[in-house]
Design a protein around this motif. Structure first.
Motif, PDB file in Angstrom:
ATOM      1  N   GLN A  26       0.801  -1.219   0.000  1.00 13.26           N
ATOM      2  CA  GLN A  26       0.000   0.000   0.000  1.00 13.26           C
ATOM      3  C   GLN A  26       0.835   1.271   0.000  1.00 13.26           C
ATOM      4  OE1 GLN A  26      -2.859  -0.201   3.153  1.00 13.26           O
ATOM      5  NE2 GLN A  26      -3.284  -2.370   2.777  1.00 13.26           N
ATOM      6  N   TYR A  60      -5.353   1.863  -3.090  1.00 12.99           N
ATOM      7  CA  TYR A  60      -4.260   2.416  -2.292  1.00 12.99           C
ATOM      8  C   TYR A  60      -3.487   3.392  -3.160  1.00 12.99           C
ATOM      9  CZ  TYR A  60      -5.538  -1.969  -0.086  1.00 12.99           C
ATOM     10  OH  TYR A  60      -6.241  -3.013   0.450  1.00 12.99           O
ATOM     11  N   THR A  70      -1.219   3.616  -5.247  1.00 10.42           N
ATOM     12  CA  THR A  70      -0.379   2.836  -6.155  1.00 10.42           C
ATOM     13  C   THR A  70      -0.183   3.597  -7.463  1.00 10.42           C
ATOM     14  OG1 THR A  70      -2.385   1.754  -6.948  1.00 10.42           O
ATOM     15  CG2 THR A  70      -1.131   0.602  -5.265  1.00 10.42           C
TER      16      THR A  70
END
Lengths: 218, 950
Positions: B119, B453, B455
């Motif tokens: 995460q 998350y 990303t």
């Protein structure tokens, strides 16, 4: 040696014996009544809402159709509660400064939804589909009560399984013609029995499957 | 006295505890609380502020995208419920999906919601912000730029994305001395090497099974796990449809060292070590006129070769040979030569993947560079070489020496632990990208949900490396395709390809190749000692899916093992060494020694140890850590699939091997449950059928099923055992994972199980998917004391969860053992490992109850889908059309083995199937009148062999 059992012991014994016979029945009856009471089913309980939305004003007063706000009721299982933008379609022009509508304006401004308190709740193991009821001629007010005369929303019926089965076993008294499904004032006319039987056939309502468990529970 | 009266009443304790008043107060308070708990807790409705266009609450949407497996795409349609994906299904328009899925596609939705997913950016395990990394990256790239990228290396898996390739090309042009290395553990190095030898250029072989009548597979596994499983399975079964005459029925010869799905579906199978399979290939080539030396073959193999070659030669233009990844490049070249002699119906296309250098060479070169300290900047993009590189390359040690190493991946895994930086990668279901399948068809990958998350995608990182301050994958992908779409309206084209999930005219055209050259190939000596053969696992593949609980618990096709792998040995070897199932042995090759539990596999070649990859991970997450043993360590970069001279010694320890099926032959009664018929004798032989013609006499009147009558027919001849249906059912019906301990107690939860039956030890088994039979005279119904197990008017046997009290009488009365009990709250409160995390609940299907502890559950014929279809039909005032309702297992099946429909509808396919000669009811003699029935498996034996055996 002193007496163990006083003079009242006979009466006590008789009362205890009687209550052993009666109390279980009373307890069950109490439980039975309790589970059907408004306290448990939630019927007639008016819940406090963040905005005191009045169906009486909007439906009877202004003549809004149910579907203006509960727009997915003919297509989806969920009738839903309208998004804030639906309220703002009118209230961006009417009552724009009303204090009562402050939460609505705030919701739109801050992009945070309004948390309505749910009035008509079924347990999670019941899979209820609005659209099929609408399609088969069951009107909104049949289950939701006289919404057009409710200044604040309340659950009009007990929504217990027995109450649902009452119609599922015999839908005839409740079937309306399709054009009357959204009529908030509809009352079953004198020839409802006859009309209902005709609609049962015309709307392809399969009485046998209506009382299968898989209709609602999966 | 006065003091006592003045003391306040209530909870003041007397010397003996509570006084009577206090006790009464407590009692009343308790009663009030008890009553209060009977009322409903308040619930809220939270609508949107502005509802997204096209979204209706309660109606799911479907979006087309593509998912990668080993870098190749399979098109999928993903069902999105209120903005989050819950179920993955096939895309009928995509050639690698054909409307079906495989286990990996079905399970991908769970890995999106994996709580162990990475995460945050980490710098040596410390979480930091992306901006921090961006700054450091900029500095590093400026340094590289100064030396033209001579210290820059990129390591990826297989890349087929046109956008990524474009970005990589741009990057390599900006840094001319940088290198891009690829290593995909399951790769085609041998195949491309063979094509290079035969044709002088690499090609991909696409067999046209619809035109093939005889096929010989030499250690090849086309039906096994891989991006082509769906397409090969569909074509394979399509070529074997029972109504074809024996002449038209594809006859499949397989020579392999140990059981694979392909061998399990063969007509004639030979267990042979891979070295001798080379000799078999040479024998076949020699028969077709090649000037080669055949080498030694045992008598059985000799006979097999004669039969196979005879058959191949008898069907010119309709016969083909294929070789597998474990065979050396020369054998692949030999097969090209053989196919040219046979005029085999195969298509040769240019590869989508970069073919040269091979994956193994690429990794080896990188390793050499790192060891020689030529690498300053190493960026690893979605690869895990510390775990899955062959053991003789010390990648872990080498990585430590790289000054600036970055790992960009889904998990903070083994490689991330060795790198200086770890970046979280977005899951394919939450990113914009594009992908190509093995045959070249390109699709746009579109996200189903906003990234869960913080990303990024590979596209974004490559853009950052190129100096961009920020990047949008959406824009980058559109840029690629704007350049390729000739003029016209790009927006309309874009919407079209997003809707279809397929970009037209992107499949590779057939390659024009010269006549193949015969390779120089000396025959192999028969192996001495043990040879270890490796294969990608049917559930873990190469280890990518080790943290996916559905896949860990999905029983492997032939062995039905879960939660671990084993070293498979033949029965003779085990007897010789005195080993039984579960004994732990030490496998050794050079310095490497690993311990593995033994599993005895009748039908495996002697002298062969077989195990699968993808296990023994130590930093993958709560689900996959320490499950099984890591066979990668025994691999060699020069020979990743076949390792000779492996030592094996008993350690005296034992380890439990968890399987969901414990009996495969049932004391010889398997043929009753699972008849395997010979197609040649289908017309003449009356197969043993267990039709319940009337069943036992009954006093009850027959139930008039005059509405829909749902039934299912499963063609066991079409079932290849891929397990896609098992995981599809799990995804659709919120079936929980129970974990290895519960499996050890026999409590597996899969609603649909696949039974593997061996009618004899060495002949190919069959696979029988067993859902609920939905018996018309269900034994589970009369025994339920609370009527939770009942019948409905359409023939379904229902399980009403809210009535069930957990007597389990129904489970014990079911002769098919299809009912599953929630001994613990596997999905509600007592989940295995970290599956109780809130994010995992996002995957649940809202149309299906999540069962609590103490409740029985079983296959429902996807009653939620039947109900949905019925409501849709009734809203439109009509009946449900044929084919409108499909169950999850039916949709997932690549070979369309499962047919579902209304028996009362004359147009329905199930009626036709029930009339077939092969049709039978499972345990029909019990009088249960199951609605789920089967078609027996067919084998097309070579008539020469049958005469011999007869």
């Amino acid at each position: 040696m002193p007496q163990i059992f006083g003079p009242a012991a006979n009466s006590v014994a008789r009362v205890v014996l009687l209550s052993i016979l009666i109390t279980p029945f009373l307890a069950i009856a109490l439980g039975y009544a309790l589970m059907r009471s408004q306290y448990v089913t939630g019927a007639s309980i008016t819940r406090d809402q963040p905005v005191p939305f009045s169906h009486e004003h909007h439906v009877t007063g202004l003549g809004l159709d149910c579907r203006y706000c509960h727009s997915s009721v003919e297509r989806s299982a969920v009738a839903g509660v309208p998004p804030t933008e639906t309220c703002m379609t009118c209230h961006s022009q009417l009552y724009t400064q009303a204090e009562m509508l402050e939460p609505v304006r705030t919701s739109l401004a801050e992009n945070r939804p309004i948390h309505w308190q749910r009035v008509n709740v079924l347990p999670n193991y019941v899979y209820f589909d609005h659209s099929i009821h609408i399609a088969k001629g069951v009107g909104c007010t049949t289950c939701h009560g006289p919404v057009g005369s409710m200044p604040l929303m309340r659950q009009a019926q007990s929504l217990t399984m027995g109450w649902c089965l009452n119609c599922h076993r015999d839908p005839v008294p409740y079937l309306r013609e399709r054009s009357a499904v959204f009529d908030p004032e509809w009352k079953p006319p004198a020839q409802q029995e006859e009309d209902g039987k005709k609609r049962l056939i015309a709307y392809l309502i399969d009485n046998k499957h209506l009382t299968d468990c898989s209709t609602c529970h999966r | 006295m006065t003091e006592n009266l003045a003391r306040p009443a209530g909870l003041a304790a007397t010397h003996a505890g509570l006084d009577r008043r206090a006790a009464l107060k407590l009692f009343a308070g308790g009663a009030a609380l008890a009553l209060a708990s009977c009322s409903r807790p308040p619930e809220e409705i939270v609508p949107y502020v502005e509802i997204p266009e096209g979204l209706t609450p309660g109606i799911p949407l479907k979006f087309a995208t593509a998912l990668p497996l080993a870098g190749y795409a399979r098109g999928v349609l993903v069902k999105s419920v209120e903005g989050r994906p819950t179920k993955i299904e096939g895309n009928p328009r995509h050639p690698a999906s054909l409307g079906s899925t495989d286990v990996f596609a079905e399970a991908s939705v769970l890995s999106l919601y994996d709580p162990d997913r990475s995460q945050a950016v980490r710098n040596r395990a410390q979480p930091v912000a992306w901006e921090t990394f961006a700054g450091v990256l900029r500095t590093q790239m400026e340094q590289e730029s100064a030396r033209h990228g001579s210290g820059l290396r990129l390591l990826t898996g297989r890349i087929t994305s046109p956008t990524l390739r474009r970005q990589l090309d741009d990057l390599l042009r900006a840094f001319p001395e940088a290198r891009w290395h690829r290593y995909e553990p399951v790769n085609d190095d041998a195949a491309f090497g063979g094509a290079l030898q035969a044709f002088g250029r690499p090609v991909v072989v696409l067999p046209r099974l619809s035109d093939t009548k005889v096929m010989l597979a030499l250690d090849a596994d086309p039906l096994g796990p891989g991006p082509q499983q769906i397409r090969m399975g569909r074509d394979f079964v399509g070529a074997r449809r029972a109504q074809a005459s024996p002449q038209d029925f594809l006859r499949f010869y397989v020579a392999e060292p140990a059981w694979t799905l392909t061998g399990a579906n063969a007509d004639q199978r030979l267990a042979l070590p891979p070295q001798l399979i080379r000799n078999l290939a040479l024998a076949v080539a020699k028969e077709l006129g090649a000037n080669v030396e055949a080498g030694n073959l045992p008598a059985e193999a000799q006979r097999f070769a004669e039969l196979a070659v005879g058959d191949l030669k008898s069907r010119p233009g309709r016969a083909a040979v294929m070789a597998g990844r474990a065979q050396p490049a020369e054998v692949h070249a030999l097969c090209h030569w053989i196919n040219a002699q046979l005029k085999a119906p195969v298509d040769l296309i240019d590869p989508v993947d970069v073919a040269e250098p091979g994956h193994a060479d690429s990794l080896r070169t990188l390793n050499e560079d790192v060891v020689a300290k030529r690498v300053q900047t190493l960026i690893i993009l979605d690869a895990n070489p510390v775990y899955d590189a062959p053991g003789d390359l010390d990648v872990r040690g080498a990585l430590r020496s790289v000054p600036f190493s970055v790992h960009f991946g889904h998990y903070n895994n083994e490689t991330a632990a060795m790198c200086a930086w770890h970046l979280p990668l977005a899951h394919p279901l939450e990113s914009w990208s594009d992908l190509r399948s093995l045959d070249g068809t390109a699709s746009i990958v579109q996200p189903l949900i906003r990234p869960l998350y913080d990303t990024r995608t590979l596209h974004q990182l490559l853009a950052y490396m190129g100096g961009a301050a920020s990047a949008s994958s959406y824009d980058l992908v559109r840029e690629t395709w704007k350049a390729r779409v000739p003029g016209g309206d790009f927006e309309t084209w874009w919407r079209g390809v997003l809707t279809d999930g397929v970009i037209p005219n992107t499949a590779q055209q057939p390659a024009q190749v010269p006549a193949p050259k015969l390779p120089t190939l000396a025959p192999a000596q028969p192996p001495t000692g043990f040879t270890l053969t490796l294969a990608p696992d049917a559930s873990m593949f190469d280890g990518t899916f080790s943290n996916n609980a559905w896949l860990q618990e999905c029983p492997r096709p032939v062995t039905r093992q879960v939660w671990g792998n084993a070293a498979h040995l033949s029965a003779n070897d085990a007897r010789r060494l005195g080993l039984v199932d579960g004994d732990v042995v030490r496998l050794g090759r050079g310095d490497v020694q690993i311990d593995a539990p033994v599993m005895i596999r009748p039908g495996q070649a002697d002298g062969i140890i077989r195990t699968t990859l993808g296990y023994g991970r130590w930093q993958t997450g709560a689900i996959g850590n320490q499950v099984g043993f890591d066979a990668h360590r025994l691999q060699s970069i020069g020979s990743p699939w076949v390792l000779e001279g492996v030592s094996m010694a008993a350690t005296g320890r034992r380890e439990e091997i968890l399987t969901t099926q414990h009996q495969y032959q049932l004391e010889g009664e398997a043929h009753e449950l699972f008849p395997i018929l010979s197609i040649a004798k289908l017309e003449s032989e009356v197969p043993r059928r267990h039709e319940s013609v009337g069943g036992p006499a009954t006093l009850y009147p027959a139930y008039p099923y005059n509405t829909y009558a749902w039934s299912m027919v499963i063609d066991t001849g079409a079932c290849i055992g891929c397990n896609a249906c098992v995981v599809a059912c799990q995804a659709e019906n919120n079936v929980p994972v129970v974990g290895p301990q519960e499996i050890g107690m026999g409590r597996d939860m899969h609603w649909l199980r696949i039974d593997t039956y061996f009618t004899s030890e060495s002949s190919p088994p069959g696979f029988q998917p067993v859902p609920c039979m939905h018996c018309e005279q269900a034994p589970c119904e009369p025994v339920c004391p609370v009527m939770a197990s009942i019948h409905d008017a359409e023939g379904l046997n229902l399980q009403v969860y809210n009535r069930c009290v957990g007597t389990r009488f129904c489970e014990s009365n079911c002769p098919y053992k299809v009912r599953r009990f929630n001994f613990f709250g596997y999905a509600s409160g007592q989940e295995f490992a970290n599956l109780g995390a809130d994010v995992v609940k996002l995957q649940f299907n809202p149309d299906v109850t999540v069962r609590a502890r103490g409740v029985m559950e079983k296959c429902t014929y996807c009653v939620q889908r039947i109900s949905g279809a019925r409501r849709t039909a009734e809203r439109e005032n009509r009946k449900i059309h044929n084919g409108e309702v499909t169950t999850a297992c039916q949709d997932a099946c690549p070979t369309r083995a499962i047919s579902f429909g209304d028996r009362n509808d004359p147009a329905s396919g199930v009626n036709t199937l029930r009339q077939e000669r092969r049709h039978y009811e499972l345990l029909g003699e019990l009088g249960t009148r199951p609605r789920t029935t089967y078609l027996a498996r067919l084998r097309n034996l070579n008539p020469a062999l049958t005469e011999e055996k007869a």
